[in-house]
Write an enzyme that holds these catalytic residues in place. Sequence first.
Site, PDB file in Angstrom:
ATOM      1  N   SER A 109      42.815  42.314  46.510  1.00  0.00           N
ATOM      2  CA  SER A 109      42.335  43.693  46.419  1.00  0.00           C
ATOM      3  C   SER A 109      41.160  43.962  47.326  1.00  0.00           C
ATOM      4  O   SER A 109      40.944  45.090  47.749  1.00  0.00           O
ATOM      5  CB  SER A 109      41.938  44.011  44.978  1.00  0.00           C
ATOM      6  OG  SER A 109      40.910  43.139  44.548  1.00  0.00           O
ATOM      7  N   CYS A 110      40.359  42.936  47.633  1.00  0.00           N
ATOM      8  CA  CYS A 110      39.144  43.201  48.391  1.00  0.00           C
ATOM      9  C   CYS A 110      38.707  41.953  49.111  1.00  0.00           C
ATOM     10  O   CYS A 110      38.118  41.064  48.511  1.00  0.00           O
ATOM     11  CB  CYS A 110      38.031  43.693  47.468  1.00  0.00           C
ATOM     12  SG  CYS A 110      36.467  43.971  48.302  1.00  0.00           S
ATOM     13  N   GLY A 111      38.983  41.881  50.405  1.00  0.00           N
ATOM     14  CA  GLY A 111      38.655  40.678  51.145  1.00  0.00           C
ATOM     15  C   GLY A 111      37.176  40.450  51.314  1.00  0.00           C
ATOM     16  O   GLY A 111      36.737  39.336  51.553  1.00  0.00           O
ATOM     17  N   VAL A 112      36.364  41.495  51.196  1.00  0.00           N
ATOM     18  CA  VAL A 112      34.938  41.346  51.414  1.00  0.00           C
ATOM     19  C   VAL A 112      34.199  40.964  50.142  1.00  0.00           C
ATOM     20  O   VAL A 112      33.032  40.651  50.163  1.00  0.00           O
ATOM     21  CB  VAL A 112      34.356  42.652  52.011  1.00  0.00           C
ATOM     22  CG1 VAL A 112      34.084  43.668  50.918  1.00  0.00           C
ATOM     23  CG2 VAL A 112      33.088  42.386  52.809  1.00  0.00           C
ATOM     24  N   CYS A 113      34.866  40.985  48.987  1.00  0.00           N
ATOM     25  CA  CYS A 113      34.220  40.644  47.730  1.00  0.00           C
ATOM     26  C   CYS A 113      33.736  39.199  47.770  1.00  0.00           C
ATOM     27  O   CYS A 113      34.414  38.318  48.261  1.00  0.00           O
ATOM     28  CB  CYS A 113      35.184  40.830  46.565  1.00  0.00           C
ATOM     29  SG  CYS A 113      35.681  42.545  46.318  1.00  0.00           S
TER      30      CYS A 113
END
Length: 269
Positions: A109-113
């Site tokens: 869902s969110c690669g930067v998390c």
Amino acid sequence: MASVRRVTSVRRLDSLAAEEPLEIRTGVAGPGRRRPLTVTMRTPGDDLDLAIGFLLTEGLIRSADDVVTAQLCAGAETPNTYNVVDVVLAADVPTPQVDPARNFYTTSSCGVCGKASIDAVRTRSRYDLTTDQLVVPASTLATLPDRLRSAQRGFDRTGGLHAAGLFTAAGKLVVLREDVGRHNAVDKVIGWAVRQRRLPLHGHMLLVSGRASFELTQKAWMAGVPLLAAVSAPSTLAVDLATEAGMTLVGFLRGSTMNVYAGANRVRT
């Protein structure tokens, strides 16, 4: 008197988007074992493109010449589940160091998390986008979402996949990749371009099926893409980064309408 509706139920098989972990291992050529670098949740398929694209967009490699081999690996300690990619780097490539503060583990869902800060992922691209002479009619941009959607075979079956598509200045689809993760779909496209030795992607456009995040903007910059478009909204950091990079950023590209948030000089109305 209120009417009563009869409710019926039907049981049937449904197609769901696959989501499995992929471990990327890296190391230079030689007898030493490759070390785990990251684990990402992804839709299986085009895994080598995903691994190479990830390494490029994270600034760990610069071109196809930095990769000796990339293969799905198996062995006594690694049953061939097709969930591990082993990448052998050229001898002159610095060995990637896993920084616990940066935390390369990513979700679909969110690669930067999990990154410690925005500064930790602001990898500087080697490409100067301000010199790219791409100019695209707004009417051509307006056709891209339908062309992307018509090529999404996985989405047709499951309704649960994001897509990223690389287009020429004339609006011709060059390559499309799908994945449960938006960032994975982009890495798959860029990894394909790396392996085809097409970088930098000057004169091309990248369209994503969701929103335009900071990370997707950074990935486009790392590949030399001068125009990033999204069918949904961009974030403030995405706009800031696109402006800094000299990239054109288009959001809410739906039908005949769109918002141009950066680099409006490339969109001809």
